[in-house]
Design a protein around this motif. Structure first.
Motif, PDB file in Angstrom:
ATOM      1  N   UNK A  23       0.831  -1.208   0.000  1.00  0.00           N
ATOM      2  CA  UNK A  23       0.000   0.000   0.000  1.00  0.00           C
ATOM      3  C   UNK A  23       0.863   1.254   0.000  1.00  0.00           C
ATOM      4  N   UNK A  24       1.969   1.236   0.751  1.00  0.00           N
ATOM      5  CA  UNK A  24       2.872   2.391   0.787  1.00  0.00           C
ATOM      6  C   UNK A  24       3.551   2.597  -0.568  1.00  0.00           C
ATOM      7  N   UNK A  25       3.919   1.508  -1.219  1.00  0.00           N
ATOM      8  CA  UNK A  25       4.526   1.624  -2.551  1.00  0.00           C
ATOM      9  C   UNK A  25       3.535   2.215  -3.545  1.00  0.00           C
ATOM     10  N   UNK A  26       2.281   1.835  -3.433  1.00  0.00           N
ATOM     11  CA  UNK A  26       1.252   2.411  -4.293  1.00  0.00           C
ATOM     12  C   UNK A  26       1.064   3.894  -3.990  1.00  0.00           C
ATOM     13  N   UNK A  27       1.051   4.237  -2.710  1.00  0.00           N
ATOM     14  CA  UNK A  27       0.867   5.637  -2.319  1.00  0.00           C
ATOM     15  C   UNK A  27       1.962   6.521  -2.902  1.00  0.00           C
ATOM     16  N   UNK A  28       3.192   6.012  -2.945  1.00  0.00           N
ATOM     17  CA  UNK A  28       4.322   6.805  -3.445  1.00  0.00           C
ATOM     18  C   UNK A  28       4.135   7.227  -4.896  1.00  0.00           C
ATOM     19  N   UNK A  29       3.314   6.485  -5.643  1.00  0.00           N
ATOM     20  CA  UNK A  29       3.059   6.854  -7.035  1.00  0.00           C
ATOM     21  C   UNK A  29       2.353   8.203  -7.164  1.00  0.00           C
ATOM     22  N   UNK A  67      -7.469  -8.501  -4.033  1.00  0.00           N
ATOM     23  CA  UNK A  67      -8.573  -8.336  -4.987  1.00  0.00           C
ATOM     24  C   UNK A  67      -8.754  -6.880  -5.421  1.00  0.00           C
ATOM     25  N   UNK A  68      -8.060  -5.960  -4.750  1.00  0.00           N
ATOM     26  CA  UNK A  68      -8.189  -4.551  -5.128  1.00  0.00           C
ATOM     27  C   UNK A  68      -6.974  -3.760  -4.692  1.00  0.00           C
ATOM     28  N   UNK A  69      -6.513  -2.886  -5.563  1.00  0.00           N
ATOM     29  CA  UNK A  69      -5.392  -1.996  -5.242  1.00  0.00           C
ATOM     30  C   UNK A  69      -5.704  -0.612  -5.794  1.00  0.00           C
ATOM     31  N   UNK A  70      -5.294   0.424  -5.071  1.00  0.00           N
ATOM     32  CA  UNK A  70      -5.536   1.776  -5.562  1.00  0.00           C
ATOM     33  C   UNK A  70      -4.637   2.776  -4.871  1.00  0.00           C
ATOM     34  N   UNK A  71      -4.469   3.915  -5.512  1.00  0.00           N
ATOM     35  CA  UNK A  71      -3.738   5.029  -4.906  1.00  0.00           C
ATOM     36  C   UNK A  71      -4.417   6.324  -5.311  1.00  0.00           C
ATOM     37  N   UNK A  72      -4.206   7.372  -4.542  1.00  0.00           N
ATOM     38  CA  UNK A  72      -4.844   8.657  -4.805  1.00  0.00           C
ATOM     39  C   UNK A  72      -4.483   9.146  -6.194  1.00  0.00           C
ATOM     40  N   UNK A  73      -5.485   9.563  -6.936  1.00  0.00           N
ATOM     41  CA  UNK A  73      -5.287   9.962  -8.325  1.00  0.00           C
ATOM     42  C   UNK A  73      -4.938  11.451  -8.442  1.00  0.00           C
ATOM     43  N   UNK A  77      19.415  13.160 -14.292  1.00  0.00           N
ATOM     44  CA  UNK A  77      18.156  12.425 -14.443  1.00  0.00           C
ATOM     45  C   UNK A  77      17.516  12.177 -13.083  1.00  0.00           C
ATOM     46  N   UNK A  78      18.346  11.899 -12.082  1.00  0.00           N
ATOM     47  CA  UNK A  78      17.824  11.682 -10.732  1.00  0.00           C
ATOM     48  C   UNK A  78      17.165  12.952 -10.192  1.00  0.00           C
ATOM     49  N   UNK A  79      17.731  14.103 -10.521  1.00  0.00           N
ATOM     50  CA  UNK A  79      17.135  15.373 -10.098  1.00  0.00           C
ATOM     51  C   UNK A  79      15.761  15.552 -10.731  1.00  0.00           C
ATOM     52  N   UNK A  80      15.628  15.193 -11.994  1.00  0.00           N
ATOM     53  CA  UNK A  80      14.322  15.314 -12.655  1.00  0.00           C
ATOM     54  C   UNK A  80      13.294  14.390 -11.994  1.00  0.00           C
ATOM     55  N   UNK A  81      13.722  13.196 -11.598  1.00  0.00           N
ATOM     56  CA  UNK A  81      12.804  12.290 -10.892  1.00  0.00           C
ATOM     57  C   UNK A  81      12.406  12.876  -9.545  1.00  0.00           C
ATOM     58  N   UNK A  82      13.328  13.549  -8.874  1.00  0.00           N
ATOM     59  CA  UNK A  82      13.011  14.172  -7.594  1.00  0.00           C
ATOM     60  C   UNK A  82      12.058  15.341  -7.782  1.00  0.00           C
ATOM     61  N   UNK A  83      12.241  16.112  -8.846  1.00  0.00           N
ATOM     62  CA  UNK A  83      11.279  17.182  -9.138  1.00  0.00           C
ATOM     63  C   UNK A  83       9.874  16.602  -9.258  1.00  0.00           C
ATOM     64  N   UNK A  84       9.772  15.457  -9.930  1.00  0.00           N
ATOM     65  CA  UNK A  84       8.473  14.863 -10.217  1.00  0.00           C
ATOM     66  C   UNK A  84       7.747  14.421  -8.953  1.00  0.00           C
ATOM     67  N   UNK A  85       8.493  14.099  -7.895  1.00  0.00           N
ATOM     68  CA  UNK A  85       7.861  13.636  -6.658  1.00  0.00           C
ATOM     69  C   UNK A  85       7.530  14.780  -5.706  1.00  0.00           C
ATOM     70  N   UNK A  86       7.709  16.010  -6.162  1.00  0.00           N
ATOM     71  CA  UNK A  86       7.358  17.186  -5.363  1.00  0.00           C
ATOM     72  C   UNK A  86       6.267  17.981  -6.081  1.00  0.00           C
TER      73      UNK A  86
END
Length: 359
Positions: free
Chosen positions: A4-10, A36-42, A176-185
């Motif tokens: 669930x935490x891995x899904x939330x990180x998306x 039977x069900x998985x989800x994360x905040x859209x 590239x790692x910096x761009x990924x970090x931008x995306x998670x903020x």
């Protein structure tokens, strides 16, 4: 809960002002549990993780267990409460990591579930969940966003040569790692000095991003040109400019014409009051901000106690004392006054090293 935490990180960087939540629904039986069900905040915060997981599980949710990284909401917003949806779906048990500190929830979701006869287990994976949603938690409890400060330096702590040349201190893997970090903020932040010197774009590139973070410049007098890369792209990717009353009317009008949002905050001397600026950004829903400098803004944020985490990319290069330092003045009178950070992790990124520190 780890799933669930891995899904939330998306959802990080894409759900503000809502938290990034994950939910996994598992049935029980003689052969063990079955997901039977998985989800994360859209994107934008709707629909919530629980509703996504329930839509996937359908009738299989009846009698099952839901693992949720944050207490299900208990208030009517754009949609009915998620706690109500879990009750209507016939769940037998709900396991959560954290209680939601939002005053509209704050234990009410757990209470609703228990009142309906659903077994509730709290605190599973709490530490990891708290780290994941540090931005949401800080915004709700302190009225401030979680700030990550990024520095890219040589081994001797320089960010550019004496002439200002800085491209590139670190290698392509680090960039590239910096761009990924931008995306998670939620937003990328720079000061007016960096904006004027580099004319940055601050968007996420080369990693297949499906969304873009906000781009913010703290520019007390709106010196940065509306004809800059930020100004020309403000209609496509949002730009916010934090300024003071000293910003000229003509500059305000020119920036407003680009589609940028102008945010006036009080001054502190010749500069914007950074705490007031962060409070204003949090009031607009921002939970996670990625600050990319420059040196004066970085030092000012540290002096104000507004930085939560430092991400330092270090290249195996030396520039020497004539180079430009990573930080401006901190105003320390003695070594005992120096901020002491806690190292979180060390990771090789190509030829460079990423060290994460907590303030």
């Amino acid at each position: 809960m780890r799933t669930a935490l891995a899904l939330a990180a998306r959802g990080l960087g894409n759900t503000w002002p809502n938290p990034a939540v994950g939910c996994v629904i598992v049935t029980s039986g003689p052969g063990g549990g079955r997901v039977v069900g998985r989800g994360w905040t859209q994107p934008g915060g709707r629909p919530h993780a629980e509703r996504r997981a329930l839509a996937q599980s359908g009738e299989a949710a009846r009698g099952a267990t839901a693992y949720v990284t944050l207490e299900p909401c208990a208030h009517h917003g754009q949609t009915p409460p998620c706690a109500e949806a879990l009750i209507d779906a016939g769940l037998a048990r709900v396991v959560t990591a954290l209680t939601d500190p939002d005053p509209r929830v704050a234990g009410r979701g757990h209470a609703m579930l228990r009142a309906a006869g659903i077994a509730v287990t709290e605190g599973v994976g709490a530490e990891a969940a708290r780290a994941l949603n540090a931005g949401f938690l800080k915004r709700v409890t302190q009225g401030l966003p979680f700030v990550t400060l990024k520095l890219a330096t040589t081994l001797d702590g320089r960010i550019a040569t004496a002439s200002g040349e800085s491209r590139w201190i670190t290698g392509p893997a680090a960039r590239r790692a910096v761009h990924a970090m931008r995306l998670s903020h939620d937003a990328v932040l720079v000061g007016s000095g960096t904006a004027l010197a580099d004319d940055p774009d601050l968007s996420v590139r080369d990693i297949g991003a499906r969304h873009q973070p906000l781009r913010i410049v703290i520019d007390s007098r709106l010196r940065h040109s509306p004809d800059s890369r930020l100004g020309r792209s403000a209609g496509a990717i949002p730009v916010w400019l934090v300024h003071t009353a000293a910003a000229p009317a003509a500059a305000r009008a020119a920036w407003a014409a680009t589609g940028a949002e102008l945010i006036e905050v009080p001054a502190a001397g010749d500069h914007a009051d950074l705490r007031a600026a962060m409070q204003a950004l949090a009031a607009r829903g921002l939970t996670r901000i990625f600050c990319e400098g420059g040196a004066d803004l970085a030092a000012a944020l540290i002096r104000a106690g507004l930085v939560d985490e430092l991400a330092q990319f270090t290249a195996g290069a030396l520039i020497g004392a004539e180079g430009r330092p990573a930080l401006g003045p901190l105003g320390l009178a003695a070594l005992a006054e120096a901020p002491r950070l806690t190292r979180l992790s060390v990771e090789p990124i190509g030829a460079d090293t990423l060290t994460r520190w907590r303030f």
